[in-house]
Design an enzyme around this catalytic site. Structure first.
Site, PDB file in Angstrom:
ATOM      1  N   GLY A  71      56.719 -63.082  12.181  1.00 47.37           N
ATOM      2  CA  GLY A  71      55.932 -62.168  13.023  1.00 47.37           C
ATOM      3  C   GLY A  71      56.763 -61.739  14.213  1.00 47.37           C
ATOM      4  N   ALA A  90      58.248 -59.110  15.130  1.00 48.24           N
ATOM      5  CA  ALA A  90      58.114 -57.806  15.789  1.00 48.24           C
ATOM      6  C   ALA A  90      56.784 -57.690  16.530  1.00 48.24           C
ATOM      7  CB  ALA A  90      58.232 -56.691  14.749  1.00 48.24           C
ATOM      8  N   GLY A  91      56.035 -58.774  16.567  1.00 52.07           N
ATOM      9  CA  GLY A  91      54.712 -58.720  17.199  1.00 52.07           C
ATOM     10  C   GLY A  91      54.753 -59.005  18.692  1.00 52.07           C
ATOM     11  N   ARG A 140      35.362 -64.951   6.678  1.00 54.63           N
ATOM     12  CA  ARG A 140      36.348 -65.938   7.122  1.00 54.63           C
ATOM     13  C   ARG A 140      37.063 -66.581   5.928  1.00 54.63           C
ATOM     14  NH1 ARG A 140      37.864 -69.010  11.539  1.00 54.63           N
ATOM     15  NH2 ARG A 140      38.453 -71.121  10.980  1.00 54.63           N
ATOM     16  N   VAL A 174      51.425 -70.807  14.565  1.00 56.97           N
ATOM     17  CA  VAL A 174      50.651 -70.103  15.591  1.00 56.97           C
ATOM     18  C   VAL A 174      49.615 -69.187  14.936  1.00 56.97           C
ATOM     19  CG1 VAL A 174      50.829 -68.525  17.576  1.00 56.97           C
ATOM     20  CG2 VAL A 174      52.659 -70.195  17.133  1.00 56.97           C
ATOM     21  N   ASP A 191      45.161 -73.900  24.348  1.00 60.00           N
ATOM     22  CA  ASP A 191      43.839 -74.423  24.707  1.00 60.00           C
ATOM     23  C   ASP A 191      43.964 -75.490  25.798  1.00 60.00           C
ATOM     24  OD1 ASP A 191      42.551 -72.931  22.498  1.00 60.00           O
ATOM     25  OD2 ASP A 191      43.724 -74.283  21.265  1.00 60.00           O
ATOM     26  N   HIS A 204      41.745 -75.291  16.332  1.00 56.40           N
ATOM     27  CA  HIS A 204      41.884 -74.161  17.262  1.00 56.40           C
ATOM     28  C   HIS A 204      40.820 -73.131  16.868  1.00 56.40           C
ATOM     29  CE1 HIS A 204      43.573 -71.159  19.875  1.00 56.40           C
ATOM     30  NE2 HIS A 204      43.712 -70.332  18.872  1.00 56.40           N
TER      31      HIS A 204
HETATM   32  C1  LMR Z   1      43.521 -67.221  21.255  1.00 56.78           C
HETATM   33  O1  LMR Z   1      43.140 -68.385  21.335  1.00 56.78           O
HETATM   34  O2  LMR Z   1      43.745 -66.510  22.239  1.00 56.78           O
HETATM   35  C2  LMR Z   1      43.687 -66.600  19.898  1.00 56.78           C
HETATM   36  O3  LMR Z   1      43.878 -67.589  18.943  1.00 56.78           O
HETATM   37  C3  LMR Z   1      42.485 -65.762  19.628  1.00 56.78           C
HETATM   38  C4  LMR Z   1      42.468 -65.140  18.276  1.00 56.78           C
HETATM   39  O4  LMR Z   1      41.481 -65.381  17.542  1.00 56.78           O
HETATM   40  O5  LMR Z   1      43.397 -64.412  17.948  1.00 56.78           O
END
Ligand code: LMR
Length: 437
Positions: free
Chosen positions: A101, A103-104, A188, A219, A249, A277
């Protein structure tokens, strides 16, 4: 006879390795030209703004070097011999860092920190191997050009490509950022499947070509289950080496506690994020400390801790998306830096950090065979151990259980990608990424 190892790309990712001499190599390349959009991966060793025929010096040596020159161009081709340069004599051996990822937006913040030495240290030369997609290959060249223009002394190689089997070659760190965001109306379960396939493929590639001790930080969301899929597809790499990023977090939780207590955030320590997460994550205020005191002795508003604080951390990503119109990028990149630094520098005495890791053998009674955020300490050697001296109460136990149940359900959803049979997807109704609200 000069012999080089040349690995043809394969769209199915089945890997065959053939040894070619240099004339066979150029013959192979001319008779196996891939379509224009894919050709880059064959020559993708280095990509910068200067083409090889514009390079004036040094004159390439024959043998292996001449093969290398056909694969690369630009400034990064010129400065490999670290031992020959006096100022680099105290430097460590170069490390290979692969980033997907690339280029993000997250990478756009992260790569420049990696190249600057802010992550691995000012004596650590680095090779960046950037993975993009066919769609992002132009942007990836732009990234390489900007890295080139930044004149980072420690940045000794930049390569770009779209084949993980090439880009992950010899990777000592793999930072897996690229993933599809959940689109409107997408279930989902579908997101788990689409991204899971990417991480299954990348796990296989890491297993085939990366360093045997590669450290992997996932990530791309849903990062815990993506990390599980990745490690299951990389059986020759220790499962312990795979991480799901929950450091963002942790940082968010520290910030909120500091705000409430009226202290600067460096006064908050021992902050654990337990679990996924997602919105079931558990920011642990029972074990966290402010100025060395238990949080509950400093912030006596238990209702705020259990509801306001907890929910704020769980949903911070979503609030940010509402403000920005996209996911967090800069703070995510900073937290990747923090996550790496926590593994390559000794953890301060008495403190710990959070990272999502494989649960087998955990001392907390959390279900085995999932990737779960837990408190860890490191000696600074890239490895970690789980912290044993944490306490639990009923509130914490029940919250942890909810996140555990969610991850066990996610795992069943991706059984077809972990080699564990047929997927059965029955996710708890309130299962959400931090960005979904
Ligand atoms: C975040 O915690 O900022 C990202 O994981 C949010 C997301 O769902 O892209």
């Amino acid at each position: 006879m000069a012999v080089a190892e040349f690995i043809p790309s394969s769209s199915s990712f089945t890997k065959t390795t053939t040894l070619y001499d240099s004339s066979q190599l150029s013959q192979y390349v001319s008779t196996h030209k891939p379509p224009l959009t894919l050709r880059r991966t064959h020559y993708a060793k280095i990509c910068c703004s200067v083409t090889s025929n514009e390079v004036q010096a040094p004159v390439a040596k024959q043998s292996n070097d001449s093969i290398k020159k056909t694969e690369c161009f630009g400034v990064f081709c010129l400065t490999y011999d670290l031992k020959a340069e006096e100022e680099t004599s105290s430097w460590k051996k170069m490390i290979n860092v692969s980033v997907s990822g690339a280029a993000g937006m997250i990478s756009n913040h992260l790569l420049f920190k990696l190249a600057s030495g802010a992550v691995f240290g000012q004596d650590q030369p680095i090779a960046l191997k950037l993975l993009g997609s066919e769609r992002s290959i132009q942007a990836l060249e732009g990234v390489a050009m900007e890295l080139e223009d930044s004149l980072f002394p420690l940045l000794r190689e930049v390569s770009i490509g779209i084949d993980p089997y090439e880009v992950f070659q010899d990777a000592e760190w793999a930072l897996l950022i690229g993933a599809k965001p959940r689109g409107p109306g997408m279930e989902r379960a579908a997101l788990l499947d689409i991204n899971g396939q990417i991480f299954a493929e990348q796990g296989k590639a890491l297993n085939a070509v990366a360093s045997r001790n590669v450290k992997v930080i996932v990530v791309g969301n849903p990062c815990n289950t993506n990390a599980l899929i990745c490690l299951k597809n990389a059986p020759d790499i220790p499962a312990k080496n795979f991480h799901a990023l929950t450091r963002l977090d942790e940082n968010r939780a520290k910030c909120q506690l500091a705000l409430k207590a009226g202290v600067f955030y460096d006064k908050v320590s021992n902050m654990t994020i337990w679990g996924n997460h997602s919105t079931t994550q558990v920011p642990d205020f029972l074990n966290a400390k402010i100025n060395g005191f238990p949080v509950k002795e400093v912030i006596r508003d238990i209702k705020w801790l259990e509801e306001g604080f907890t929910e704020k951390v769980q949903k911070r990503g979503g609030v940010l998306i509402q403000k920005w119109g996209r996911s967090s990028a800069a703070s995510t990149a900073v937290s990747v830096v923090d996550a790496i630094r926590s593994l390559v520098t000794p953890t301060p005495e008495g403190d710990w950090f959070s990272t999502g890791v494989y649960t087998n053998g955990n001392p907390y009674g959390i279900g085995e065979d999932i990737v779960f955020s837990m408190p860890c300490r490191s000696k600074g050697d890239g490895d970690y151990e789980l912290v044993k001296d944490v306490i639990f109460d009923d509130y914490l136990q029940s919250r942890i259980k909810k996140s555990e149940d969610e991850l066990l359900a996610e795992k069943k959803c991706v059984a077809h990608l972990t080699g564990e049979g047929i997927a059965v997807c029955d996710l708890p109704g309130d299962t959400m990424l931090p960005g979904e609200m």
